[in-house]
Design a protein around this motif. Structure first.
Motif, short mmCIF file in Angstrom:
data_model
loop_
_atom_site.label_atom_id
_atom_site.label_comp_id
_atom_site.label_asym_id
_atom_site.label_seq_id
_atom_site.Cartn_x
_atom_site.Cartn_y
_atom_site.Cartn_z
N ALA A 145 -14.88 -13.48 -2.82
CA ALA A 145 -16.14 -13.47 -2.07
C ALA A 145 -16.01 -12.41 -0.98
CB ALA A 145 -16.47 -14.86 -1.54
N ASP A 146 -16.06 -12.79 0.29
CA ASP A 146 -15.97 -11.82 1.38
C ASP A 146 -14.59 -11.76 2.03
OD1 ASP A 146 -18.69 -11.11 1.14
OD2 ASP A 146 -19.30 -12.83 2.37
N GLU A 147 -13.65 -12.51 1.51
CA GLU A 147 -12.31 -12.57 2.11
C GLU A 147 -11.36 -11.63 1.39
OE1 GLU A 147 -8.64 -15.75 2.78
OE2 GLU A 147 -10.54 -16.41 1.90
N VAL A 148 -10.74 -10.72 2.14
CA VAL A 148 -9.75 -9.81 1.56
C VAL A 148 -8.48 -10.59 1.27
CG1 VAL A 148 -8.32 -7.78 1.96
CG2 VAL A 148 -10.70 -7.80 2.74
N ILE A 149 -8.02 -10.54 0.02
CA ILE A 149 -6.78 -11.24 -0.33
C ILE A 149 -5.65 -10.28 -0.68
CG2 ILE A 149 -8.00 -13.32 -1.10
CD1 ILE A 149 -7.54 -12.42 -3.97
N ALA A 150 -5.96 -9.01 -0.90
CA ALA A 150 -4.91 -8.01 -1.15
C ALA A 150 -5.51 -6.63 -0.92
CB ALA A 150 -4.37 -8.13 -2.57
N ALA A 151 -4.69 -5.75 -0.35
CA ALA A 151 -5.12 -4.37 -0.13
C ALA A 151 -3.89 -3.47 -0.16
CB ALA A 151 -5.85 -4.23 1.20
N THR A 152 -4.00 -2.34 -0.84
CA THR A 152 -2.89 -1.41 -0.93
C THR A 152 -3.42 0.01 -1.09
OG1 THR A 152 -0.91 -0.77 -2.17
CG2 THR A 152 -2.73 -1.74 -3.43
N ARG A 153 -2.68 0.97 -0.52
CA ARG A 153 -2.98 2.38 -0.72
C ARG A 153 -1.88 3.07 -1.52
NH1 ARG A 153 -7.39 4.04 2.07
NH2 ARG A 153 -6.89 6.16 1.37
N ASN A 154 -0.94 2.29 -2.05
CA ASN A 154 0.22 2.87 -2.72
C ASN A 154 0.30 2.48 -4.19
OD1 ASN A 154 1.26 4.03 -0.26
ND2 ASN A 154 1.85 1.95 0.34
N LEU A 155 -0.81 2.08 -4.77
CA LEU A 155 -0.80 1.65 -6.16
C LEU A 155 -0.72 2.86 -7.08
CD1 LEU A 155 -1.15 -1.07 -7.78
CD2 LEU A 155 -3.50 -0.35 -8.13
N ARG A 156 0.17 2.78 -8.06
CA ARG A 156 0.26 3.87 -9.03
C ARG A 156 -0.88 3.74 -10.04
NH1 ARG A 156 5.41 5.15 -13.11
NH2 ARG A 156 4.34 6.76 -14.32
N TYR A 157 -1.48 4.89 -10.35
CA TYR A 157 -2.59 4.92 -11.30
C TYR A 157 -2.35 6.06 -12.28
CZ TYR A 157 -7.37 4.50 -13.06
OH TYR A 157 -8.47 4.30 -13.86
N ASP A 158 -2.36 5.73 -13.57
CA ASP A 158 -2.14 6.73 -14.62
C ASP A 158 -3.35 6.79 -15.55
OD1 ASP A 158 0.37 7.25 -13.64
OD2 ASP A 158 1.43 6.03 -15.13
N VAL A 159 -3.70 8.00 -15.97
CA VAL A 159 -4.74 8.16 -16.98
C VAL A 159 -4.14 8.00 -18.38
CG1 VAL A 159 -6.43 9.78 -17.95
CG2 VAL A 159 -6.14 9.61 -15.47
N GLY A 160 -2.91 8.43 -18.55
CA GLY A 160 -2.22 8.28 -19.83
C GLY A 160 -1.40 7.01 -19.88
N PRO A 161 -0.91 6.63 -21.08
CA PRO A 161 -0.22 5.35 -21.25
C PRO A 161 1.30 5.42 -21.09
CG PRO A 161 -0.61 6.33 -23.39
CD PRO A 161 -1.18 7.29 -22.38
N GLU A 162 1.85 6.51 -20.54
CA GLU A 162 3.29 6.70 -20.55
C GLU A 162 4.06 5.61 -19.81
OE1 GLU A 162 1.05 9.04 -19.98
OE2 GLU A 162 1.30 10.18 -21.85
N SER A 163 3.45 4.99 -18.81
CA SER A 163 4.14 3.95 -18.05
C SER A 163 4.43 2.71 -18.88
CB SER A 163 3.33 3.57 -16.80
OG SER A 163 2.04 3.11 -17.16
N LEU A 164 3.82 2.60 -20.05
CA LEU A 164 4.14 1.47 -20.94
C LEU A 164 5.62 1.47 -21.31
CD1 LEU A 164 1.11 1.68 -23.42
CD2 LEU A 164 1.47 -0.06 -21.66
N ALA A 165 6.24 2.62 -21.33
CA ALA A 165 7.63 2.73 -21.78
C ALA A 165 8.60 2.00 -20.87
CB ALA A 165 8.02 4.21 -21.89
#
Length: 321
Positions: free
Chosen positions: A50-70
């Protein structure tokens, strides 16, 4: 234990799940499309209930490709159902044999259907029992009550999820709620506004009655996932507006702007999950000799496409009520 977790599908559900898991200290990577990655890079990722923040991060890794599956210990597959085959191909090519996979799609028997596509890995079924809205600016908000349910596994024990031996009752319980997806899409209205109108609720109640008959034929008793037992859902939906709107609807804790995911897909001409929802009721109904005319009519209306919207009276006529 810190896990390397790849979330395959950075849509509403994938982004929301990423926040709490990253906050728990896990090494989380989101795999998705470039626009979402740019948004998270600019604003970070903020997850709300709802309106309550339960998690926040600026360091999340984001990939367009699937290589991190390895390198992943755990892969949460949060694509739409139509993306499962492509996800399986990438997982087969890249993931380790000991990587655990969790499917988190709507529908019945998703994990069982996915497992033959990834025969080297352990596949668990999961269900997300709530809706999520994308509020922009890197913010994803839980817009209804509920929790994440999954088959039991030691890797998941500290996630705060509801872990079960048998997911089938929960799959059917969520399916009952998901039968409103095409009605919400065809109405063109926010979910709360749509549910305030008894005509739309009559359609949903009848669709649920058909699904409950099919579940009985399948030998499954749907689980209670909200404040109302499945057997009482249709009766509550048929309550007059003067009772339903001030008394029953507030118990669902639906935000004013929430829309079900099929609404966006329908309006933009994208493939929908209608076959896995109301379509599944129709297919299983045929298998058990149970008629499902309202669900069948809703499937036809969605499959006709065009982004057409109907008021409650017109939709009642179109589904034969």
């Amino acid at each position: 234990m810190t896990l390397r977790i790849a979330i395959f599908g950075a849509g509403r559900i994938g982004c929301w799940i990423a926040g709490p898991l990253a906050a728990q200290g896990h090494d989380v990577t989101l795999i998705g499309r470039e626009p979402t990655g740019r948004e998270i890079a600019e604003h970070g990722l903020t997850v709300l209930d709802a309106d309550e923040v339960i998690a926040a991060t600026r360091n999340l890794r984001y990939d367009v490709g699937p290589e991190s599956l390895a390198s992943a210990d755990l892969v949460l597959v949060t694509t739409k159902s139509g993306g499962l085959a492509a996800a399986a191909a990438d997982i087969t090519r890249l993931a380790r044999d000991d990587t655990v996979l969790v499917t988190l799609q709507n529908g019945i028997g998703v994990a069982a259907a996915f497992a033959p596509l990834v025969p080297r890995q352990k596949v668990l079924g999961g269900i997300v029992g709530f809706n999520v809205v994308h509020a922009g600016g890197g913010r994803w908000s839980k817009s209804s009550k509920g929790m994440i349910h999954c088959e039991k596994h030691p890797l998941l024990r500290d996630f705060g999820w509801h872990l079960v031996e048998d997911l089938r009752p929960i799959e059917w319980g969520k399916l009952l709620l998901n039968l409103n997806n095409p009605i919400n899409a065809l109405s063109g209205q926010p979910l709360k506004q749509q549910l305030e109108q008894i005509g739309y609720r009559r359609i949903l109640a009848t669709a649920m009655d058909e699904a409950l008959a099919v579940a009985k034929g399948a030998g499954v008793r749907p689980a209670k996932l909200g404040p109302t037992a499945p057997a009482l859902l249709s009766a509550g939906l048929r309550a007059p507006d003067w009772l339903f709107n001030p008394v029953l609807l507030p118990r669902q804790k639906i935000s004013d702007t929430a829309r079900l995911s099929m609404s966006d897909d329908y309006d933009t001409g994208k493939p929908t999950e209608i076959a896995e929802l109301n379509g599944k009721v129709v297919v299983l109904g045929r298998q058990f000799g149970i008629e499902t005319p309202v669900n069948a009519a809703l499937v036809k209306l969605i499959e006709a496409g065009g982004g057409n919207h109907f008021d409650a009276r017109t939709m009642l006529r179109l589904v034969g009520l």
